[in-house]
Design a protein around this motif. Sequence first.
Motif, PDB file in Angstrom:
ATOM      1  N   SER A  35       0.920  -1.130   0.081  1.00 30.63           N
ATOM      2  CA  SER A  35      -0.003  -0.051  -0.084  1.00 30.63           C
ATOM      3  C   SER A  35       0.887   1.378  -0.148  1.00 30.63           C
ATOM      4  O   SER A  35       1.655   1.106   0.712  1.00 30.63           O
ATOM      5  N   MET A  36       0.611   2.466  -0.690  1.00 31.72           N
ATOM      6  CA  MET A  36       1.031   3.804  -0.590  1.00 31.72           C
ATOM      7  C   MET A  36       0.495   4.431   0.597  1.00 31.72           C
ATOM      8  O   MET A  36       0.978   5.600   0.635  1.00 31.72           O
ATOM      9  N   CYS A  37      -0.298   4.004   1.675  1.00 34.39           N
ATOM     10  CA  CYS A  37      -0.707   4.632   2.546  1.00 34.39           C
ATOM     11  C   CYS A  37      -0.329   3.790   3.959  1.00 34.39           C
ATOM     12  O   CYS A  37       0.112   2.803   3.921  1.00 34.39           O
ATOM     13  N   GLY A  92      -6.970  13.360  -3.234  1.00 38.70           N
ATOM     14  CA  GLY A  92      -5.804  12.588  -3.555  1.00 38.70           C
ATOM     15  C   GLY A  92      -5.230  12.742  -4.852  1.00 38.70           C
ATOM     16  O   GLY A  92      -5.525  13.720  -5.583  1.00 38.70           O
ATOM     17  N   GLY A  93      -4.267  11.894  -5.271  1.00 37.01           N
ATOM     18  CA  GLY A  93      -3.490  11.928  -6.447  1.00 37.01           C
ATOM     19  C   GLY A  93      -4.787  11.940  -7.461  1.00 37.01           C
ATOM     20  O   GLY A  93      -4.284  12.781  -8.816  1.00 37.01           O
ATOM     21  N   THR A  94      -5.590  11.211  -7.609  1.00 31.89           N
ATOM     22  CA  THR A  94      -6.568  11.125  -8.658  1.00 31.89           C
ATOM     23  C   THR A  94      -7.249  12.535  -8.885  1.00 31.89           C
ATOM     24  O   THR A  94      -7.219  13.043 -10.297  1.00 31.89           O
ATOM     25  N   ASN A  97      -4.657  14.701 -10.486  1.00 32.72           N
ATOM     26  CA  ASN A  97      -4.162  14.728 -11.843  1.00 32.72           C
ATOM     27  C   ASN A  97      -5.307  14.972 -12.734  1.00 32.72           C
ATOM     28  O   ASN A  97      -5.253  15.478 -13.862  1.00 32.72           O
ATOM     29  N   HIS A 122      -0.376   6.169 -13.862  1.00 34.85           N
ATOM     30  CA  HIS A 122      -1.372   5.933 -12.959  1.00 34.85           C
ATOM     31  C   HIS A 122      -2.828   5.870 -13.710  1.00 34.85           C
ATOM     32  O   HIS A 122      -3.032   6.740 -14.483  1.00 34.85           O
ATOM     33  N   PHE A 123      -3.687   4.939 -13.420  1.00 36.20           N
ATOM     34  CA  PHE A 123      -5.247   4.857 -14.074  1.00 36.20           C
ATOM     35  C   PHE A 123      -6.023   6.149 -13.889  1.00 36.20           C
ATOM     36  O   PHE A 123      -6.938   6.404 -14.333  1.00 36.20           O
ATOM     37  N   ILE A 166       6.239  11.505 -14.753  1.00 34.40           N
ATOM     38  CA  ILE A 166       5.837  10.636 -13.426  1.00 34.40           C
ATOM     39  C   ILE A 166       7.128  10.888 -12.591  1.00 34.40           C
ATOM     40  O   ILE A 166       8.339  10.027 -12.925  1.00 34.40           O
ATOM     41  N   GLY A 168       8.008   8.845  -9.830  1.00 31.06           N
ATOM     42  CA  GLY A 168       7.689   7.734  -8.950  1.00 31.06           C
ATOM     43  C   GLY A 168       6.446   6.955  -9.530  1.00 31.06           C
ATOM     44  O   GLY A 168       5.279   7.491  -9.096  1.00 31.06           O
ATOM     45  N   THR A 170       3.791   4.206 -10.128  1.00 30.62           N
ATOM     46  CA  THR A 170       2.964   3.559  -9.180  1.00 30.62           C
ATOM     47  C   THR A 170       3.391   2.019  -8.995  1.00 30.62           C
ATOM     48  O   THR A 170       3.487   1.536  -7.913  1.00 30.62           O
ATOM     49  N   HIS A 231      -0.955  11.915   1.811  1.00 27.47           N
ATOM     50  CA  HIS A 231      -1.552  10.732   2.426  1.00 27.47           C
ATOM     51  C   HIS A 231      -0.624   9.536   1.932  1.00 27.47           C
ATOM     52  O   HIS A 231      -0.886   8.420   2.524  1.00 27.47           O
ATOM     53  N   LYS A 232       0.358   9.757   0.931  1.00 35.45           N
ATOM     54  CA  LYS A 232       1.277   8.768   0.708  1.00 35.45           C
ATOM     55  C   LYS A 232       2.430   9.059   1.660  1.00 35.45           C
ATOM     56  O   LYS A 232       2.409   8.652   3.000  1.00 35.45           O
ATOM     57  N   ARG A 361       4.367  -5.863  -6.531  1.00 38.03           N
ATOM     58  CA  ARG A 361       4.922  -4.540  -5.947  1.00 38.03           C
ATOM     59  C   ARG A 361       5.099  -4.474  -4.321  1.00 38.03           C
ATOM     60  O   ARG A 361       3.741  -4.702  -3.761  1.00 38.03           O
TER      61      ARG A 361
HETATM   62  N1  0PR Z   1      -0.240   8.909  -9.196  1.00 39.45           N
HETATM   63  C1  0PR Z   1       0.539   7.986  -8.749  1.00 39.45           C
HETATM   64  C2  0PR Z   1       1.884   7.776  -9.240  1.00 39.45           C
HETATM   65  C3  0PR Z   1      -0.291   7.196  -7.994  1.00 39.45           C
HETATM   66  O1  0PR Z   1       0.658   5.937  -7.512  1.00 39.45           O
HETATM   67  C4  0PR Z   1      -1.443   7.208  -7.427  1.00 39.45           C
HETATM   68  C5  0PR Z   1      -2.131   6.198  -6.424  1.00 39.45           C
HETATM   69  C6  0PR Z   1      -2.197   7.876  -7.928  1.00 39.45           C
HETATM   70  C7  0PR Z   1      -1.604   9.009  -8.702  1.00 39.45           C
HETATM   71  C8  0PR Z   1      -3.517   8.259  -7.584  1.00 39.45           C
HETATM   72  O2  0PR Z   1      -3.699   8.742  -6.077  1.00 39.45           O
HETATM   73  P1  0PR Z   1      -4.851   8.449  -5.276  1.00 39.45           P
HETATM   74  O3  0PR Z   1      -5.158   6.942  -4.995  1.00 39.45           O
HETATM   75  O4  0PR Z   1      -4.457   9.076  -3.794  1.00 39.45           O
HETATM   76  O5  0PR Z   1      -6.042   8.990  -5.989  1.00 39.45           O
HETATM   77  N2  0PR Z   1      -1.271   4.996  -5.998  1.00 39.45           N
HETATM   78  C9  0PR Z   1      -1.516   4.246  -5.316  1.00 39.45           C
HETATM   79  C10 0PR Z   1      -1.916   2.582  -6.092  1.00 39.45           C
HETATM   80  O6  0PR Z   1      -2.563   2.865  -7.042  1.00 39.45           O
HETATM   81  C11 0PR Z   1      -2.972   4.300  -4.422  1.00 39.45           C
HETATM   82  C12 0PR Z   1      -3.282   3.336  -3.450  1.00 39.45           C
HETATM   83  C13 0PR Z   1      -2.868   3.435  -2.100  1.00 39.45           C
HETATM   84  C14 0PR Z   1      -3.619   1.917  -3.673  1.00 39.45           C
HETATM   85  C15 0PR Z   1      -3.133   2.709  -1.040  1.00 39.45           C
HETATM   86  C16 0PR Z   1      -3.818   1.230  -2.398  1.00 39.45           C
HETATM   87  C17 0PR Z   1      -3.537   1.453  -1.214  1.00 39.45           C
HETATM   88  O7  0PR Z   1      -3.759   0.524  -0.237  1.00 39.45           O
HETATM   89  O8  0PR Z   1      -1.174   1.812  -5.616  1.00 39.45           O
END
Ligand code: 0PR
Length: 389
Positions: A35-37, A92-94, A97, A122-123, A166, A168, A170, A231-232, A361
Amino acid sequence: MIFPKKPFTKSKIDRILRKELQQDLSFRSGKIIGSMCSDPPAFCSRIFRRYIGKNLGDPGLCPGTAKIEQQAVEMLGSLLGNPHAAGVFTTGGTEANILALLTAKKLSPSNRREVILSDCAHFSFIKAAEMMDLKLIFIPHKEDFSIDVEAAAAAITENTLALIGIAGTTGTGAVDDIPALGALAEKHGVYLHTDAAFGGFVLPFLEKAGFPSKPFDFSIPGVSSVTIDPHKMGRGVTPGGCILYRSAEIAERAAFPVSYLSGGKTKHLTLVGTRSGAAVLADWAQIVRLGESGYVKIVKKSMLLAHSLAERLNQIDGIRCVKEPELNVVAFCSTKTDNEILSKRLRAKGWALSFFGEYLRIVVMPHVTEKAVRCFLRDLRKITETENA
Ligand code: 0PR
């Protein structure tokens, strides 16, 4: 469950939630390694709870909270090479973006629709493209999982709206060559957004932590906006993202005027209306509580563990890291078994890590300990020995 006719007692509610939430994983268990959190520190959670009702969607009600948000934006701007950056905290990042592409669209002189980005992006960019009817041009990654800049350059046309860099990724934590993308953005007059949702709280501290870093932020002339998520690796509360724009003029163009709140002078920079002031206050508190030296310590610990984990993974027969860690993300694959099967076996042993098809990962967040890593490697060795036998 139907809408209740009569209220539940508090003890019944507690009982239900305790029972149902037993199946949730906890960061404290040590098993969440993908997880990133993380759980925010207790101090930060206390602040979040204290100010839980604050709504920054109506800043006229909480000018003090709005001022603290402004300070947090300024601090992040100065961290990212631009004390004059303007921006806003997001969910958050979504959201950040999506806002970046919406802003690029608003700034575009013509109706350009193409966005050039790495196939490791990221999606959230796919969501943005669906919402705004944009066309994503995915560029294959190089061996180090960064974008192939030459291929990105070749994909630019008069229909190019934006380039994405990017900082870093995902899946593997790779950092794109953002100076090269910046030069392209300047040459062709296109918007460049850096997605540093993960790397934004790592890269600025890497050198002081004893690791090489790469430029990714407003110090690169072509960069118009940056996503950075408290939050990351910011150690803040969930939800907490942030988008920063190079200038107040860009932010102004991105703003949505709201005519009837806060005396008619309000503008929203976010997609959402009502939004958590408590999260912003907790993130502000976390940033000032840790300061540069606090983040350097966190980054150093996570990076040392990431490198040592990668070394130990490479020593296992049938396992190979797909890349040397640039950030505290470790991606590995099986050289003998199907990765999906390996992922399922690890999940069956309780390990929550992410499966990306070509690789698995691990994110070495601050809650990931040496002890957890040792237990994980023991389970992984057992699985691979059985597979190899
Ligand atoms: N940009 C990048 C590079 C990211 O890795 C992520 C999310 C985002 C944008 C979107 O961020 P938000 O999820 O805050 O909107 N990266 C993680 C991932 O997809 C998000 C995540 C965090 C997933 C915690 C799971 C988890 O337990 O892996």
